[in-house]
Write a protein that holds these residues in place. Structure first.
Motif, PDB file in Angstrom:
ATOM      1  N   HIS A  17      10.798   7.875   1.940  1.00 33.80           N
ATOM      2  CA  HIS A  17       9.334   7.854   1.876  1.00 33.80           C
ATOM      3  C   HIS A  17       8.803   8.675   3.043  1.00 33.80           C
ATOM      4  CE1 HIS A  17       5.263   6.323   1.836  1.00 33.80           C
ATOM      5  NE2 HIS A  17       5.513   5.743   0.675  1.00 33.80           N
ATOM      6  N   GLU A 124      11.534   1.659  -0.122  1.00 32.11           N
ATOM      7  CA  GLU A 124      10.342   2.420  -0.546  1.00 32.11           C
ATOM      8  C   GLU A 124       9.127   1.491  -0.694  1.00 32.11           C
ATOM      9  OE1 GLU A 124       8.190   5.714  -2.579  1.00 32.11           O
ATOM     10  OE2 GLU A 124      10.178   5.819  -1.696  1.00 32.11           O
ATOM     11  N   GLU A 128       5.753   1.528   1.608  1.00 34.30           N
ATOM     12  CA  GLU A 128       4.476   1.791   0.924  1.00 34.30           C
ATOM     13  C   GLU A 128       3.456   0.695   1.230  1.00 34.30           C
ATOM     14  OE1 GLU A 128       1.609   3.656  -1.246  1.00 34.30           O
ATOM     15  OE2 GLU A 128       3.569   4.513  -0.784  1.00 34.30           O
ATOM     16  N   GLN A 129       3.883  -0.559   1.160  1.00 29.93           N
ATOM     17  CA  GLN A 129       2.924  -1.648   1.319  1.00 29.93           C
ATOM     18  C   GLN A 129       2.636  -2.024   2.764  1.00 29.93           C
ATOM     19  OE1 GLN A 129       3.101  -4.992  -1.258  1.00 29.93           O
ATOM     20  NE2 GLN A 129       3.590  -3.770  -3.047  1.00 29.93           N
ATOM     21  N   THR A 132       2.062   2.692   4.488  1.00 28.96           N
ATOM     22  CA  THR A 132       1.231   3.679   3.812  1.00 28.96           C
ATOM     23  C   THR A 132      -0.118   3.119   3.376  1.00 28.96           C
ATOM     24  OG1 THR A 132       3.228   4.800   3.049  1.00 28.96           O
ATOM     25  CG2 THR A 132       1.173   5.369   1.928  1.00 28.96           C
ATOM     26  N   GLN A 133      -0.113   2.000   2.670  1.00 27.45           N
ATOM     27  CA  GLN A 133      -1.386   1.447   2.200  1.00 27.45           C
ATOM     28  C   GLN A 133      -2.328   1.096   3.341  1.00 27.45           C
ATOM     29  OE1 GLN A 133      -0.643  -1.652  -0.665  1.00 27.45           O
ATOM     30  NE2 GLN A 133       0.261  -0.240  -2.139  1.00 27.45           N
TER      31      GLN A 133
END
Length: 158
Positions: A17, A124, A128-129, A132-133
């Motif tokens: 990621h 991943e 992401e959680q 990234t978010q």
């Protein structure tokens, strides 16, 4: 005769990621490289990536809180700070399965490539959680007018 391509090696594991922390990247790439040769080694490396990732998440949330703590304790701390159950389950899956690939335990995993491959997907999801978010939300929220943000802060103090 049976021929097999030895070099260059084709990597079948997913790419890392973009927001994977720098301290995790080298181990993640090594896990990608060894997946087809040794799913067990890949899972062990992803367990290491998980520990480094959790240490980074804990330190970003509360500097100095992860020092000397086990992965299990870091996950416990994140849960206490409101970590979603799905991410806790992903992290515990990475922790437990990674441990089982390295140490003989109660799970009979052996060199199961499909399980090791799923661990890449869990990394991943966690990135992401948890990285990234929140980063995307903070970027937009940071552009709100200061008087509007002050109103939100005042609302939430009540």
């Amino acid at each position: 005769y049976e021929y097999r391509l030895v070099y260059p090696r084709k990597m079948t594991a997913p790419r890392q990621h973009d927001d994977l922390p720098e301290e995790c990247k080298e181990d993640f790439e090594e896990a990608r490289k060894v997946l087809d040769l040794s799913p067990r080694a890949a899972a062990a490396l992803l367990r290491l990536v998980t520990e480094k990732l959790c240490r980074r998440i804990c330190e970003d949330a509360a500097p100095g809180t992860s020092h000397g703590k086990s992965l299990n304790d870091m996950i416990k701390d994140m849960v206490a700070r409101g970590l979603p159950v799905t991410i806790q389950q992903a992290l515990d899956s990475l922790r437990i399965i990674g441990n089982e690939f390295v140490h003989p335990g109660t799970m009979d995993i052996k060199d199961d490539r499909s399980i090791a491959l799923r661990l890449f997907g869990l990394i991943e999801i966690v990135v992401e959680q948890t990285i990234t978010q929140p980063k995307k939300i903070a970027e937009v929220y940071g552009k709100l007018p200061t008087d509007k943000v002050a109103g939100v802060v005042k609302r939430d103090k009540i």
